[in-house]
Design a protein around this motif. Structure first.
Motif, short mmCIF file in Angstrom:
data_model
loop_
_atom_site.label_atom_id
_atom_site.label_comp_id
_atom_site.label_asym_id
_atom_site.label_seq_id
_atom_site.Cartn_x
_atom_site.Cartn_y
_atom_site.Cartn_z
N LEU A 1 63.08 7.73 7.77
CA LEU A 1 61.86 6.92 7.73
C LEU A 1 61.50 6.45 9.14
O LEU A 1 60.34 6.51 9.55
N ALA A 2 62.50 6.00 9.88
CA ALA A 2 62.25 5.55 11.26
C ALA A 2 61.71 6.69 12.11
O ALA A 2 60.76 6.52 12.90
N LYS A 3 62.28 7.87 11.94
CA LYS A 3 61.83 9.03 12.71
C LYS A 3 60.39 9.39 12.34
O LYS A 3 59.57 9.71 13.22
N ALA A 4 60.07 9.34 11.05
CA ALA A 4 58.72 9.69 10.60
C ALA A 4 57.69 8.70 11.13
O ALA A 4 56.62 9.09 11.60
N LEU A 5 58.00 7.42 11.07
CA LEU A 5 57.07 6.40 11.57
C LEU A 5 56.87 6.56 13.07
O LEU A 5 55.78 6.33 13.60
N GLY A 6 57.93 6.96 13.75
CA GLY A 6 57.83 7.16 15.20
C GLY A 6 56.89 8.29 15.57
O GLY A 6 56.36 8.33 16.68
N ARG A 7 56.64 9.22 14.63
CA ARG A 7 55.72 10.33 14.89
C ARG A 7 54.26 9.93 14.71
O ARG A 7 53.36 10.64 15.15
N ALA A 8 54.00 8.84 14.00
CA ALA A 8 52.63 8.45 13.67
C ALA A 8 51.84 8.09 14.92
O ALA A 8 52.38 7.48 15.86
N ARG A 9 50.58 8.45 14.93
CA ARG A 9 49.71 8.04 16.03
C ARG A 9 49.30 6.58 15.89
O ARG A 9 49.17 5.86 16.88
N LEU A 10 49.11 6.13 14.64
CA LEU A 10 48.60 4.78 14.43
C LEU A 10 49.14 4.22 13.11
O LEU A 10 49.05 4.88 12.06
N LEU A 11 49.72 3.03 13.18
CA LEU A 11 50.16 2.28 12.01
C LEU A 11 49.28 1.05 11.92
O LEU A 11 49.26 0.23 12.84
N VAL A 12 48.53 0.90 10.82
CA VAL A 12 47.55 -0.17 10.70
C VAL A 12 47.87 -1.04 9.49
O VAL A 12 48.09 -0.53 8.39
N SER A 13 47.89 -2.35 9.70
CA SER A 13 48.09 -3.30 8.61
C SER A 13 46.87 -4.19 8.48
O SER A 13 46.21 -4.52 9.48
N GLY A 14 46.56 -4.58 7.25
CA GLY A 14 45.42 -5.47 7.03
C GLY A 14 45.48 -6.13 5.68
O GLY A 14 46.44 -5.98 4.93
N SER A 15 44.42 -6.89 5.38
CA SER A 15 44.23 -7.65 4.13
C SER A 15 44.97 -8.98 4.12
O SER A 15 44.64 -9.86 3.34
N ALA A 16 45.95 -9.16 4.97
CA ALA A 16 46.64 -10.43 5.18
C ALA A 16 47.43 -10.28 6.47
O ALA A 16 47.59 -9.17 7.00
N ALA A 17 47.93 -11.40 6.98
CA ALA A 17 48.66 -11.37 8.24
C ALA A 17 50.04 -10.73 8.06
O ALA A 17 50.74 -11.03 7.09
N LEU A 18 50.42 -9.86 8.98
CA LEU A 18 51.75 -9.27 8.98
C LEU A 18 52.68 -10.18 9.77
O LEU A 18 52.43 -10.46 10.94
N PRO A 19 53.75 -10.69 9.12
CA PRO A 19 54.65 -11.60 9.83
C PRO A 19 55.21 -10.98 11.11
O PRO A 19 55.52 -9.78 11.16
N VAL A 20 55.37 -11.83 12.11
CA VAL A 20 55.83 -11.36 13.42
C VAL A 20 57.20 -10.69 13.32
O VAL A 20 57.45 -9.68 13.98
N HIS A 21 58.10 -11.22 12.47
CA HIS A 21 59.44 -10.63 12.42
C HIS A 21 59.41 -9.22 11.84
O HIS A 21 60.23 -8.38 12.22
N ASP A 22 58.43 -8.90 10.97
CA ASP A 22 58.30 -7.52 10.48
C ASP A 22 57.74 -6.62 11.58
O ASP A 22 58.15 -5.46 11.72
#
Length: 495
Positions: A256-277
């Protein structure tokens, strides 16, 4: 106006503007839901055939299950110049009855075999055929014509139908293309519901406007995310609950870590993403999640740019074409951006809705005399323009001891404590302070939660003494809606 979806246009002119030969566009996969997929050519045929049947139908409801037919239904309605009303399949009958009565659709579009609740009564049903072929009628729609009627969450009364014009869809999606360097080469993966702005407008209509591709997971899973990003997807859209699950899974899932590292863009929305995450994901993958800020009535207002600094705890800068200001309680604009002064966000631009359906009173109350929309969100703005949201005016602005305090920054501080899994902050009346700060905490170990005094000292050390919680209440779980937003009114009601 120019077609919302150049890749679905009949003539080669608009398609060639994307820099891709027309034949290649028509053979490219536009949508994939599990094992089912649709190329631009087949989508043009299915949506075109549906558009011919819908022409002149007025508003149409869409039973928005996470299936290929939902995407075809909404696309067909837009090609026909008909406003679509996406419906949440998990809504209760009382809410559905209100929406159906308020929006008065001429028919409901659904996937074949889907069982609809009895509340639909005698409303005409049209099953969507994702394999149909046909050509859409000539698009005679204007910029201001309704594209969608999306109902709000109804936290202050029955849900209101926000009428979103076609120009708002185009303005928001083109502004995001600029901010995120979003092109036809991008492949988006997401597992969001399709009855709201994030999942439908950004997650389905966004890739279609760019001429790119979307892979919908049907139901979110970290396994699905890893698989799709490992197989060529370039972008991931999610809400904080999803990214929290990702962060929790990363230590035991190197793939999973390797796959996420390949992504060009990771986008979160609809509520605030906690800083520790934010920090856990960045540490494990080398990729930082960026956040954007929008709402039903405005679509998207701000975002961290792909070529900008991904700064945890902020939602970036105003998007192209969006005017944004912070105002005091008396309506006067904050004189300077110092990263500390709290004001209500007001916005103006082509991204705005036109009205609340059948609610001229609510529409008038939502806008200032000079056309700014009152979002009800409270924020501070950094000297370089970055916006940091601290909460909702109605539920997250706490006035304590003469200070205006945003609940969001206290929640982030609490979440930095290693023994806190989830946190929410509200205010309650206090004879001395006006309001006292109340923290609602889900402990990492429910059998040994951190002491209230320890949490208060933790917050005071990170923020300021007057921002420390005076009361701590422990819960097994925080109440959340379908989008993962904490329902604070439920917390206060149960106090």
């Amino acid at each position: 106006m120019t077609s919302l979806f150049p890749a679905l246009a009949d003539g080669p002119g608009e398609r060639s503007e994307m820099g891709v030969p027309p034949d290649e566009v028509r053979g490219r996969v536009a949508l994939r839901f599990g094992e089912r997929s649709s190329t631009y050519g087949s989508l043009a045929g299915a949506a075109g055939a549906l558009a011919t049947r819908l022409r002149g139908a007025g508003r149409v409801a869409v039973w928005a299950t996470p299936e290929l037919e939902t995407a075809v239904a909404v696309t067909g309605a837009l090609l026909a110049g008909v406003a679509a009303v996406p419906l949440n399949p998990k809504s209760g009958e009382k809410e559905l009855a209100h929406i159906l009565s308020d929006s008065a659709p001429s028919l409901v579009l659904a996937a074949p075999g889907t069982e609809l609740p009895a509340v639909f009564g005698d409303l005409e049903r049209l099953d969507v055929d994702a394999s149909a072929t046909g050509s859409a009628p000539a698009d005679e729609s204007g910029d201001g014509d309704p594209a969608l009627v999306v109902y709000t969450s109804g936290t202050t009364g029955p849900p209101k139908g926000a009428v979103i014009p076609r120009r708002a869809l185009a303005a928001t999606l083109d502004a995001l293309a600029d901010a995120w360097q979003w092109t036809a080469d991008d492949v988006l993966v997401h597992g969001l519901p399709l009855f709201h702005v994030h999942g439908l407008v950004l997650g389905i209509l966004g890739p279609l406007r760019r001429g790119g591709s979307v892979r919908h997971l049907g139901r979110f899973s970290t396994e699905g995310v890893a698989r799709e990003l490992s197989e060529g997807a370039t972008m991931l859209f999610g809400v904080p609950t999803m990214y929290h699950r990702i962060a929790e899974s990363l230590p035991d899932d190197p793939e999973l870590a390797k796959a996420l590292g390949r992504a060009r863009l990771l986008v979160s929305g609809s509520a605030a993403l906690p800083v520790h995450d934010h920090e856990r994901i960045a540490a494990a993958t080398g990729r930082r999640v960026i956040e954007r800020y929008g709402m039903t009535e405005t679509l998207m207002n701000t975002s961290v740019r792909a070529d900008g600094q991904a700064r945890a705890g902020t939602v970036g800068v105003p998007l192209p074409g969006v005017e944004l200001r912070l105002v005091e309680e008396d309506g006067s604009e904050l004189a300077e951006y110092d990263g500390q002064s709290v004001g209500e966000i007001q916005v103006r631009g082509a991204n705005l809705f036109t009205e609340y359906l059948n609610r001229p009173d609510a529409t008038a109350a939502a806008f200032t005399a000079d056309g700014w929309f009152r979002t009800g969100d409270m924020a501070v703005r950094e000297p370089d323009g970055y916006v940091r949201i601290v909460g909702r005016k109605a539920t997250d602005l706490i006035k304590s001891g003469g200070y205006k305090i945003g609940a969001g920054e206290i929640e982030n501080a609490l979440l930095e404590h290693p023994e806190v899994r989830e946190a929410a902050v509200t205010g309650e009346p206090d004879a001395d302070l006006g309001e006292r700060i109340v923290a609602w905490v889900v402990a990492a170990d429910p059998q040994a939660p951190p002491a209230a005094e320890e949490l208060a000292a933790h917050v005071a050390g990170r923020l300021a003494p007057h921002k420390r919680p005076r009361v701590v209440r422990y819960l097994d779980v925080l109440p959340r809606n379908d989008m993962g937003k904490i329902m604070k009114r439920a917390l206060v009601a149960d106090a």
